[in-house]
Design a protein around this motif. Structure first.
Motif, mmCIF file in Angstrom:
data_model
loop_
_atom_site.group_PDB
_atom_site.id
_atom_site.type_symbol
_atom_site.label_atom_id
_atom_site.label_comp_id
_atom_site.label_asym_id
_atom_site.label_seq_id
_atom_site.Cartn_x
_atom_site.Cartn_y
_atom_site.Cartn_z
ATOM 1 N N GLY A 1 12.592 9.011 7.377
ATOM 2 C CA GLY A 1 11.832 9.908 8.235
ATOM 3 C C GLY A 1 10.408 9.444 8.453
ATOM 4 N N GLU A 2 9.785 9.971 9.521
ATOM 5 C CA GLU A 2 8.441 9.540 9.885
ATOM 6 C C GLU A 2 7.394 9.939 8.848
ATOM 7 N N ALA A 3 7.518 11.151 8.317
ATOM 8 C CA ALA A 3 6.527 11.608 7.335
ATOM 9 C C ALA A 3 6.552 10.725 6.091
ATOM 10 N N TYR A 4 7.752 10.388 5.644
ATOM 11 C CA TYR A 4 7.877 9.511 4.472
ATOM 12 C C TYR A 4 7.281 8.138 4.772
ATOM 13 N N ALA A 5 7.603 7.602 5.961
ATOM 14 C CA ALA A 5 7.109 6.275 6.328
ATOM 15 C C ALA A 5 5.585 6.253 6.381
ATOM 16 N N ALA A 6 5.000 7.317 6.956
ATOM 17 C CA ALA A 6 3.540 7.374 7.039
ATOM 18 C C ALA A 6 2.923 7.429 5.647
ATOM 19 N N GLY A 7 3.506 8.242 4.773
ATOM 20 C CA GLY A 7 2.992 8.329 3.407
ATOM 21 C C GLY A 7 3.167 7.029 2.651
ATOM 22 N N TRP A 8 4.304 6.383 2.869
ATOM 23 C CA TRP A 8 4.578 5.109 2.193
ATOM 24 C C TRP A 8 3.553 4.056 2.601
ATOM 25 N N LEU A 9 3.272 3.980 3.902
ATOM 26 C CA LEU A 9 2.316 2.990 4.392
ATOM 27 C C LEU A 9 0.901 3.292 3.895
ATOM 28 N N ASP A 10 0.546 4.581 3.866
ATOM 29 C CA ASP A 10 -0.774 4.949 3.336
ATOM 30 C C ASP A 10 -0.892 4.553 1.865
ATOM 31 N N GLY A 11 0.169 4.796 1.117
ATOM 32 C CA GLY A 11 0.162 4.427 -0.297
ATOM 33 C C GLY A 11 0.085 2.927 -0.492
ATOM 34 N N ALA A 12 0.817 2.186 0.337
ATOM 35 C CA ALA A 12 0.797 0.726 0.236
ATOM 36 C C ALA A 12 -0.596 0.182 0.536
ATOM 37 N N ARG A 13 -1.250 0.759 1.549
ATOM 38 C CA ARG A 13 -2.608 0.316 1.879
ATOM 39 C C ARG A 13 -3.578 0.629 0.749
ATOM 40 N N ALA A 14 -3.405 1.793 0.132
ATOM 41 C CA ALA A 14 -4.288 2.171 -0.974
ATOM 42 C C ALA A 14 -4.120 1.216 -2.152
ATOM 43 N N VAL A 15 -2.872 0.867 -2.452
ATOM 44 C CA VAL A 15 -2.612 -0.076 -3.544
ATOM 45 C C VAL A 15 -3.206 -1.445 -3.221
ATOM 46 N N ALA A 16 -3.024 -1.889 -1.969
ATOM 47 C CA ALA A 16 -3.556 -3.191 -1.571
ATOM 48 C C ALA A 16 -5.080 -3.202 -1.662
ATOM 49 N N ASP A 17 -5.714 -2.122 -1.215
ATOM 50 C CA ASP A 17 -7.174 -2.048 -1.279
ATOM 51 C C ASP A 17 -7.664 -2.096 -2.725
ATOM 52 N N GLU A 18 -6.971 -1.383 -3.600
ATOM 53 C CA GLU A 18 -7.364 -1.381 -5.007
ATOM 54 C C GLU A 18 -7.178 -2.765 -5.622
ATOM 55 N N LEU A 19 -6.078 -3.423 -5.269
ATOM 56 C CA LEU A 19 -5.848 -4.768 -5.787
ATOM 57 C C LEU A 19 -6.915 -5.729 -5.277
ATOM 58 N N GLY A 20 -7.334 -5.544 -4.019
ATOM 59 C CA GLY A 20 -8.417 -6.366 -3.494
ATOM 60 C C GLY A 20 -9.693 -6.173 -4.287
ATOM 61 N N GLY A 21 -9.964 -4.929 -4.690
ATOM 62 C CA GLY A 21 -11.135 -4.661 -5.511
ATOM 63 C C GLY A 21 -11.035 -5.310 -6.879
ATOM 64 N N VAL A 22 -9.844 -5.279 -7.468
ATOM 65 C CA VAL A 22 -9.633 -5.925 -8.766
ATOM 66 C C VAL A 22 -9.854 -7.430 -8.645
#
Length: 243
Positions: free
Chosen positions: A68-89
């Protein structure tokens, strides 16, 4: 723990620390100073994190299908957040490897050249040089003096990425460099001309990169190092850069 997690191979923190300590001991037995070894391991760690950041943050990643679209949007937001945090690390790991205080680090600073910075640059320039020409009997063997002047045009952060910059420079200017080494390098008709002495040294790759990127700073550091002006003038002429 899920079945999928059980099938993944991961090192625990104690095993990673054990591997690091083992490597430090092996390097110490080989005569590598502990500070240099720690710095190089820090760069490898920071590099691994940076590559992981690029991989998970790269374009083309999509959410699992059929949720579903809501799940996909949340998944992508979560993936971006993880990537941003890893970039900070990854950024913090690089700062630690550079032994720099992130609150005072300045891209304009030019600290003294460290031993590992010198060695990393030697390792970077040699294969690039040999991709264009052969080892020369006329190498003036002034590697550390020349590379010292080159590296002093950069900050610690710029030096940490210099191997990549050299590789990019060689790729971008491959045809130009091929012509230069063919015309002025080992085996050429003017190979023994003193003005082009530095073309016989792997350090010429780094000098040419600096002539293209930061000529004024290079001339300043060259004079400060009391290196022969004719060598730099010769490379400037061969490269076609303004003197």
């Amino acid at each position: 723990m899920t079945t999928a997690e059980e099938g993944r191979q991961r090192l625990d923190a104690a095993s990673v620390l054990n591997a690091k300590r083992t490597l430090l001991q092996l390097l110490a037995r080989a005569g590598v100073w502990s500070g240099d070894a720690e710095e190089m391991i820090g760069f490898v760690e920071a590099g691994a994190l940076a590559l992981a950041y690029e991989e998970i943050g790269g374009a083309g990643r999509s959410a699992p299908d059929g949720k579903g679209e809501a799940y996909a949007a949340g998944w992508l937001d979560g993936a971006r957040a993880v990537a941003d945090e890893l970039g900070g690390v990854a950024e913090r790991a690089l700062r630690q490897a550079l032994a720099a205080d992130p609150t005072t680090d300045s891209p304009d600073d030019r600290p003294p050249v460290g031993r590992t910075e010198m060695e990393r640059t030697k390792v970077a320039v040699t294969p690039i040089y040999l991709s264009f020409t052969d080892v020369s009997d006329l190498d003036p063997e002034v590697t550390e003096q020349v590379l010292g002047a080159v590296l002093r045009t950069m900050s610690s952060r710029q030096r940490s990425r210099y191997a990549g910059r050299l590789a990019e420079f060689a790729t971008t200017h491959r045809e130009h460099l091929e012509r230069l080494y063919a015309e002025y390098g080992p085996g050429s008709a003017i190979a023994i001309h003193g003005r082009y002495t530095l073309v016989h040294s792997p350090t010429s790759v780094a000098v040419l990169e600096r002539l293209a990127a930061a000529p004024s700073a290079l001339y300043e550091e060259w004079d400060a190092a009391e290196l022969p002006p004719a060598w730099l003038d010769g490379l400037t002429k061969a490269w076609g850069a303004p003197a």
